[in-house]
Structure formats: C-alpha cells, structure tokens
Design a protein around this motif. Structure first.
Motif, PDB file in Angstrom:
ATOM      1  N   ILE A 128       4.263   1.977   8.732  1.00 42.70           N
ATOM      2  CA  ILE A 128       5.097   2.865   8.299  1.00 42.70           C
ATOM      3  C   ILE A 128       6.584   2.579   8.275  1.00 42.70           C
ATOM      4  O   ILE A 128       7.415   2.490   7.371  1.00 42.70           O
ATOM      5  CB  ILE A 128       4.871   4.521   8.734  1.00 42.70           C
ATOM      6  CG1 ILE A 128       3.863   4.973   8.213  1.00 42.70           C
ATOM      7  CG2 ILE A 128       5.930   5.450   8.147  1.00 42.70           C
ATOM      8  CD1 ILE A 128       3.201   6.213   8.945  1.00 42.70           C
ATOM      9  N   ARG A 131       1.209   4.502  11.842  1.00 37.67           N
ATOM     10  CA  ARG A 131       0.402   3.535  10.840  1.00 37.67           C
ATOM     11  C   ARG A 131      -0.628   4.660  10.000  1.00 37.67           C
ATOM     12  O   ARG A 131      -0.883   5.424  10.389  1.00 37.67           O
ATOM     13  CB  ARG A 131      -0.384   2.485  11.675  1.00 37.67           C
ATOM     14  CG  ARG A 131       0.401   1.525  12.407  1.00 37.67           C
ATOM     15  CD  ARG A 131      -0.647   0.741  13.259  1.00 37.67           C
ATOM     16  NE  ARG A 131       0.308  -0.204  13.746  1.00 37.67           N
ATOM     17  CZ  ARG A 131       1.000  -0.198  14.910  1.00 37.67           C
ATOM     18  NH1 ARG A 131       1.051   0.846  15.735  1.00 37.67           N
ATOM     19  NH2 ARG A 131       1.534  -1.552  15.700  1.00 37.67           N
ATOM     20  N   ILE A 132      -0.834   4.051   8.659  1.00 35.27           N
ATOM     21  CA  ILE A 132      -1.798   4.335   7.881  1.00 35.27           C
ATOM     22  C   ILE A 132      -2.940   3.536   7.927  1.00 35.27           C
ATOM     23  O   ILE A 132      -2.960   2.451   7.818  1.00 35.27           O
ATOM     24  CB  ILE A 132      -1.572   5.015   6.526  1.00 35.27           C
ATOM     25  CG1 ILE A 132      -0.270   5.680   6.588  1.00 35.27           C
ATOM     26  CG2 ILE A 132      -2.304   5.535   5.606  1.00 35.27           C
ATOM     27  CD1 ILE A 132       0.542   6.013   5.356  1.00 35.27           C
ATOM     28  N   TYR A 133      -4.262   4.227   8.129  1.00 35.48           N
ATOM     29  CA  TYR A 133      -5.533   3.633   8.234  1.00 35.48           C
ATOM     30  C   TYR A 133      -6.285   3.545   7.041  1.00 35.48           C
ATOM     31  O   TYR A 133      -6.497   4.798   6.634  1.00 35.48           O
ATOM     32  CB  TYR A 133      -6.329   3.752   9.446  1.00 35.48           C
ATOM     33  CG  TYR A 133      -5.563   3.266  10.805  1.00 35.48           C
ATOM     34  CD1 TYR A 133      -5.621   2.085  11.301  1.00 35.48           C
ATOM     35  CD2 TYR A 133      -4.555   3.989  11.435  1.00 35.48           C
ATOM     36  CE1 TYR A 133      -5.114   1.748  12.590  1.00 35.48           C
ATOM     37  CE2 TYR A 133      -3.943   3.574  12.644  1.00 35.48           C
ATOM     38  CZ  TYR A 133      -4.226   2.550  13.100  1.00 35.48           C
ATOM     39  OH  TYR A 133      -3.658   2.195  14.329  1.00 35.48           O
ATOM     40  N   ALA A 142      -3.663   8.861   9.220  1.00 37.31           N
ATOM     41  CA  ALA A 142      -2.495   8.375   9.897  1.00 37.31           C
ATOM     42  C   ALA A 142      -2.359   8.631  11.163  1.00 37.31           C
ATOM     43  O   ALA A 142      -2.405   9.639  11.621  1.00 37.31           O
ATOM     44  CB  ALA A 142      -1.265   8.943   8.982  1.00 37.31           C
ATOM     45  N   VAL A 195      -2.002  11.545   2.327  1.00 39.19           N
ATOM     46  CA  VAL A 195      -1.854  11.787   4.089  1.00 39.19           C
ATOM     47  C   VAL A 195      -0.595  12.179   4.504  1.00 39.19           C
ATOM     48  O   VAL A 195       0.483  11.645   3.706  1.00 39.19           O
ATOM     49  CB  VAL A 195      -2.430  10.435   4.592  1.00 39.19           C
ATOM     50  CG1 VAL A 195      -1.712   9.352   4.322  1.00 39.19           C
ATOM     51  CG2 VAL A 195      -2.434  10.849   6.282  1.00 39.19           C
ATOM     52  N   TYR A 246       2.519  12.363   7.349  1.00 43.89           N
ATOM     53  CA  TYR A 246       3.169  11.998   8.509  1.00 43.89           C
ATOM     54  C   TYR A 246       4.313  12.267   8.583  1.00 43.89           C
ATOM     55  O   TYR A 246       5.219  12.054   8.006  1.00 43.89           O
ATOM     56  CB  TYR A 246       2.839  10.358   8.741  1.00 43.89           C
ATOM     57  CG  TYR A 246       2.857   9.871  10.084  1.00 43.89           C
ATOM     58  CD1 TYR A 246       2.058  10.105  11.153  1.00 43.89           C
ATOM     59  CD2 TYR A 246       4.378   9.446  10.587  1.00 43.89           C
ATOM     60  CE1 TYR A 246       1.946   9.737  12.237  1.00 43.89           C
ATOM     61  CE2 TYR A 246       4.205   8.792  11.797  1.00 43.89           C
ATOM     62  CZ  TYR A 246       3.230   8.861  12.617  1.00 43.89           C
ATOM     63  OH  TYR A 246       3.318   8.605  14.115  1.00 43.89           O
ATOM     64  N   ARG A 262       5.731   7.355  -1.700  1.00 43.38           N
ATOM     65  CA  ARG A 262       6.055   8.331  -0.663  1.00 43.38           C
ATOM     66  C   ARG A 262       6.849   9.302  -0.796  1.00 43.38           C
ATOM     67  O   ARG A 262       8.115   9.294  -1.546  1.00 43.38           O
ATOM     68  CB  ARG A 262       6.650   7.594   0.594  1.00 43.38           C
ATOM     69  CG  ARG A 262       6.983   8.336   1.935  1.00 43.38           C
ATOM     70  CD  ARG A 262       7.486   7.420   2.967  1.00 43.38           C
ATOM     71  NE  ARG A 262       8.699   7.041   2.854  1.00 43.38           N
ATOM     72  CZ  ARG A 262       9.486   6.348   3.738  1.00 43.38           C
ATOM     73  NH1 ARG A 262       8.997   5.924   4.666  1.00 43.38           N
ATOM     74  NH2 ARG A 262      10.839   6.088   3.293  1.00 43.38           N
ATOM     75  N   VAL A 315      -8.992   7.616   4.886  1.00 49.53           N
ATOM     76  CA  VAL A 315      -7.622   7.405   5.209  1.00 49.53           C
ATOM     77  C   VAL A 315      -7.326   8.341   6.131  1.00 49.53           C
ATOM     78  O   VAL A 315      -7.548   9.535   6.057  1.00 49.53           O
ATOM     79  CB  VAL A 315      -6.837   7.502   3.988  1.00 49.53           C
ATOM     80  CG1 VAL A 315      -5.469   7.650   4.155  1.00 49.53           C
ATOM     81  CG2 VAL A 315      -7.159   6.863   2.868  1.00 49.53           C
TER      82      VAL A 315
END
Length: 609
Positions: free
Chosen positions: A482, A460-462, A456, A407, A409, A431, A454
């Motif tokens: 994050i 935040r990443i869910y 972001a 993902v 961000y 990352r 998944v």
C-alpha cells in the motif's frame, strides 16, 4: 363442692387419656405437626394499631409541629434501630413520655407511624424527599429504599444528572447507580441538557473516560466543547486533558481533519494539535512506525479500544435470493435473540456488486443494474449506517465494474479487478480516500483474475487465486504494498480457490472453500499456510466475516455427493481456538454472491426498520 369438681376433672382427664390411648393403639407413630398461623402477625399489628388509636397502653408520644402522636415504645423499638438506641440505652429520652423530633413535619411523622403499625404508606413526588430524609434519620431502611425505587421510576435523560446529585446528598447508592446507568446509556440526550454543563471537571472526565459510555466519539468531542463554552474563562485550560479522552482512532477522518482540527479550542492547544498531527502522519504514511514520532505519548491514546457500548453486528446484503433474482434486501443478525432483522432495502438491484465496511459505514460499490430495460455496469457507490438506517450515495468510482473485489484499510477503500463496461476482465485498481472523499487510480494487478480471495493486513493487500479470462484456476498470490503502490506475485501450489471469501483473525488470513471443502489460513508473519477444519460441503459464492473473535460464513452454493449444485441458506460459525465448525441456524432465504460484513453500532442508537 370442691371435691366434686376435682373428681369430675379427674374423670374427664381419665376419659381423654383413654381416647388418646385408643387413637394410638395399633397405629404407626405420627410426626409432630408444626402449625404456623399466617394471619397472626398481621392481626397482631392490626390490634396494636387499634390500641394506639384508642390510646390504650400507649406509653410515649412523638411530637412535631405542636402535634403529639401516641405510640407504644416496644413497637417503636422493634421497628427501628434509632428508637432501640433511644429507649434501650441510658439516654434522657428513656425517662421521658414526650419526645420532640426536630426536622420532621407532623404530616411526615404521622405517615411513618402509620407505616410502622400498618405496613402501608403513600409516596408521591410532593412527599418523597421529606419521607426519604425522615426514613434516613429514623433508620427505616426498607422505607428509604422504597422512596429510592419510586424515584428510580421517575428517571429520565432530562433529570438523571439531578438525580445523581440528589442521591449523593441522600447517600442513596441504589438511586445513584440507576441514575448513572441511565446517564451512560442515554448520553446522546443527556449531553444536550443544561445539567451536564454544570458538572465539575472530574465528573465530566469520569463520563468521557468510561468504556461503557453510549456515545460516538464525535459526540464525546462535541460534549466537551459545549462544556468548555459554558464557562470559557475558567474551563479553557482543561481542553488538553479532556481531548485525551476522545478516542481518535474511532472518529471518521473527514470529521477529525475538517471539523475538529479547525476548532478554535483545539487550535489554541499545542498538545491537541500535536495529537491530530500524529493521526494525520499515521494515516498518510500508511504505517504504524510514526506512532512514536511525536512529543506526546500518543500510542496509549491511539490503541484505546472502542467503548463497551459499541457492538459489532453481522450484516448480510444483496446477492441472488432463492436463485430467482438479485436481492435488494439487507439483513442484520441480532446475537442476543439469534434472529435476523431487516434493514432498509437497497435503492436498486445490483448484480455482483462489492461490499465493504469502513468507519462503521456499509459501502456497496458498482455492480450490474438489473432493474432497468438494458442492464448497465455501474460506478455508483451506496452507503448505509446502522445509526440512520438510510441509504445515501457517495462519490462514484472512476470506472464502472462488477464481479470485482473491495477491501478497506485504515481510511481507504481499494477496489480491484472485476468485469468492466465492456464485460471484459480488468486488472485495474482504484482507491477511495475517505478523508478527502476522492477516488484515484492505483497500480494495476500483475495478472487480472476473477473471484479471488482478498484481504488486507500489515500495509499489504493479499489476492489469493481466482480464475483467468478462460476460467482456468490461477495458483498465484498477488501482494500489493500500500505505501509503495507496488505489486509483487508468487506462485503457490497450495492456492487453488475460486469464488471463496477471505477473512482475517490474529494475523492469519483464512480462505474458506472455493469449489472445495478445504479451509486454510495464511500466516502473514511466518509466510506459511496452516490447514484448518474442513467445511461440510464443497462451497463457493458464499461470504464470510469476523465477529467477536469467530468466523461466520453465510449462504453460497454447495456441491453434493452427486456433483449437483444447490443454493444454500446455511449460517455457520468457526472457532479458531477449537478449530471447529458450529451451525448457527439458517438465513431467512437461500442466498449467494452476496456481501457479509461486520458493522459497529452504539447501543441505543441503531434504527430498526
């Protein structure tokens, strides 16, 4: 004799009346026939021109360069408001038989008079400007626009700026609009021309602030720098005003911080360095709070949208094709034609790689290589942009993995979990920092899961659901903060998805299917789930992305009413405003475990293969 003639005429008239009476007897009433002779006007013009050429009934001569052209006043008056005003009002010319027209050559005047009498005229590059000037002066509007149309056909990126100058001199709106349109659409070529450096500051500002300009923001910056260097003494002071027109949010961080930030012109401006520093703080803090922590009004510049010439396109990549083998295909969907087009193929087959978009670049990360004698878990990262339609390799991941999730961000890519080199489930997270082209390990997931949904949002990443190493569904939401590099988790009975994609629209994370027909949306602000319209079948291993405010779902596998699993080529669209699903046709082939994402491209730049 006279009486005999009259008697004969009356007799003939009587006979004609009898004929008319006979024709009308016992016949229904006939409508009046309106006859229009289509050749009358052209024949009339032809005869008038012959009279002019023979000097018959001409009553005025137009003079230029010691040449006299005999004409009919009534024809001139009928053809032009200029001559109507000259001959129908109390001007001196009304009494004159010779009119001297200054500023028009005899050749051009002769061509125009021929045009008046014949409707025909020849326009060439040698004559068009003189014709246009004369047509403007003598008020022949259609001839003026014909000259404009001729010049529009000659337009190119090399001359469109000159044409704009000409259109302003001639006061020709149609030519100006067409030339401006070409300048906007072909800005990549126009920006390299000498004519651009001759623009005034307001003219250049007009281009750079226009939402419809077809240019990447990096090119906008390079254009303003080239313009200043053309005349540095008088133009250096404009750097801060011009730099505000660059939409910094849409520039690749590497280019911004390594190239733009170190440019001497930028460093000479306090305002420019403050703007760049604001972007740097925003990205490093992974927070939007610092937008206001600057002396300049940064927020309007940061939230400036992409230009209208930037279009989002749906790209489908990799996956299992027709349940035969892992695909190297990459497809892009053209919304206008509603057809799929092929992009350059992936260099190798990668089973269960992950796919993500960042800065209008497609990343394919890791995966299991299947075109070698012994399959290997990969750390390789491949990239593709629509501008070049070529694959490149980027900095490899720290750990080999497949069946993992990725993902993006801000300027980061996060890679989560999957199966490692030993084919075992891992909870490790790494990352990628696109500013420095570096990978770094982050805090691992509290619980390693396979095939979660998944997304972001809001720093935040869910991570929703998935399954554990024993293939048991996990009813869990794991949240990664994050900025703090910390995880939290909470059990939730609503979560029961496996092999379901997630997508974000309007602060809501949509979880689509996953061995179920159900789609739910998680409201990140209200911390609650919302039920949405169901899918038609129980879907899994499909992919989803957001395009122009709608959710597009591609391929996957579905379970029919008899619990039989089938591969799918479905292409469906969900509209959150109406909570409805619509079929968009089919993919070119059946596909699952693939990537589906949105890439931005600039009009006129993406390379079709």
């Amino acid at each position: 004799m006279k009486h005999e003639y009259v008697a004969s005429y009356k007799s003939q008239l009587f006979d004609n009346n009898n004929v008319i009476s006979l024709l009308s007897m016992d016949q229904p009433a006939v409508k009046v026939f309106h006859y229009k002779d289509k050749e009358q006007s052209s024949n009339l013009l032809l005869q008038l021109n012959r009279l002019r050429q023979d000097g018959i009934l001409t009553d005025v001569s137009l003079c230029s360069d010691n040449t006299e052209i005999a004409c009919h006043r009534n024809v001139l008056v009928s053809s032009s408001p200029y001559f109507r005003a000259m001959f129908c009002n109390n001007f001196l010319e009304r009494q004159q038989t010779k009119i001297n027209l200054k500023g028009i050559t005899s050749a051009i005047l002769s061509s125009i008079i021929d045009y008046v009498y014949t409707e025909l005229i020849s326009i060439s590059m040698e004559s068009v400007l003189s014709l246009m000037q004369a047509a403007s002066m003598l008020q022949y509007g259609r001839l003026f626009e014909a000259c404009s149309s001729f010049l529009q056909e000659q337009l190119s990126p090399d001359n469109c700026l000159s044409m704009i100058r000409l259109s302003e001199i001639m006061n020709c709106n149609s030519l100006r609009d067409k030339a401006k349109e070409m300048a906007m659409k072909s800005f990549s070529d126009v920006s390299a021309s000498e004519d651009l450096c001759e623009l005034s500051l307001p003219e250049l500002m007009g281009y750079l602030e226009d939402d419809s300009l077809c240019a990447e923001e990096e090119q906008v910056f390079e254009t303003l720098v080239a313009w200043i260097h053309h005349d540095p003494l008088s133009r250096r002071g404009a750097i801060s005003d011009l730099f505000k027109k660059v939409r910094l949010r849409h520039i690749h961080p590497t280019y911004l911080f390594q190239f733009i930030a170190n440019d001497p012109l930028i460093q000479s401006s306090t305002l420019c360095t403050e703007l760049i520093e604001s972007v740097r703080r925003l990205m490093f803090s992974v927070s939007s709070k610092c937008i206001g922590d600057t002396a300049v009004d940064f927020k309007p510049l940061w939230v400036a949208p992409r230009r209208y010439s930037c279009h989002d396109m749906l790209v489908v990549i990799g996956g299992r094709k027709n349940n035969e083998q892992t695909s190297r295909e990459a497809l892009v969907f053209d919304e206008e034609s509603e057809k799929w087009q092929w992009l350059a193929k992936l260099p190798i087959r990668l089973y269960k790689a992950s796919h993500v978009a960042l800065h209008s670049v497609l990343y394919v990360l890791g995966g299991l290589t299947t075109n070698t004698k012994h399959s290997q878990v990969s750390t390789t990262v491949y990239t593709l942009s629509l501008k070049t339609n070529q694959w490149w390799t980027a900095e490899p991941m720290l750990e080999p993995r497949f069946a993992h999730q990725s993902v993006s961000y801000l300027h980061f890519i996060f890679v989560l979990g999957g199966l490692g080199a030993d084919r075992r489930l891992t909870g490790s997270v790494e990352r990628y920092n696109s500013m420095f082209n570096q990978w770094e390990s982050m805090a691992p997931m509290p619980e390693a899961v396979l095939h979660p949904a998944v997304a972001a949002a809001n720093q935040r990443i869910y991570v929703f659901g998935g399954e554990d190493a024993m293939q048991n569904p996990v009813r869990l939401i794991q949240v990664y903060h994050i900025a703090r590099n910390m995880w939290s988790k909470m059990e939730n009975r609503t979560v029961k998805n496996v092999s379901a994609p997630a997508a974000i629209m309007d602060d809501k994370i949509f979880i689509i299917g996953g061995y179920t027909r159900r789609m739910i949306a998680y409201d990140t602000k209200a911390n609650r789930f919302i039920k949405c319209a169901n899918l038609k079948e129980r879907r899994m291993h499909h992919s989803a992305t957001v395009l122009n405010g709608k959710l597009f779902v591609t391929g996957g596998r579905y379970i029919n009413g008899h619990d039989v699993i089938h591969d799918s080529d479905n292409f469906e669209c969900y509209d959150p405003k109406t909570d409805t699903w619509t079929s968009k046709g089919t993919l070119p082939y059946k596909l699952f475990d693939h990537g589906s994402l949105t890439l931005t491209h600039v009009s006129q730049t993406w390379a079709k293969s």
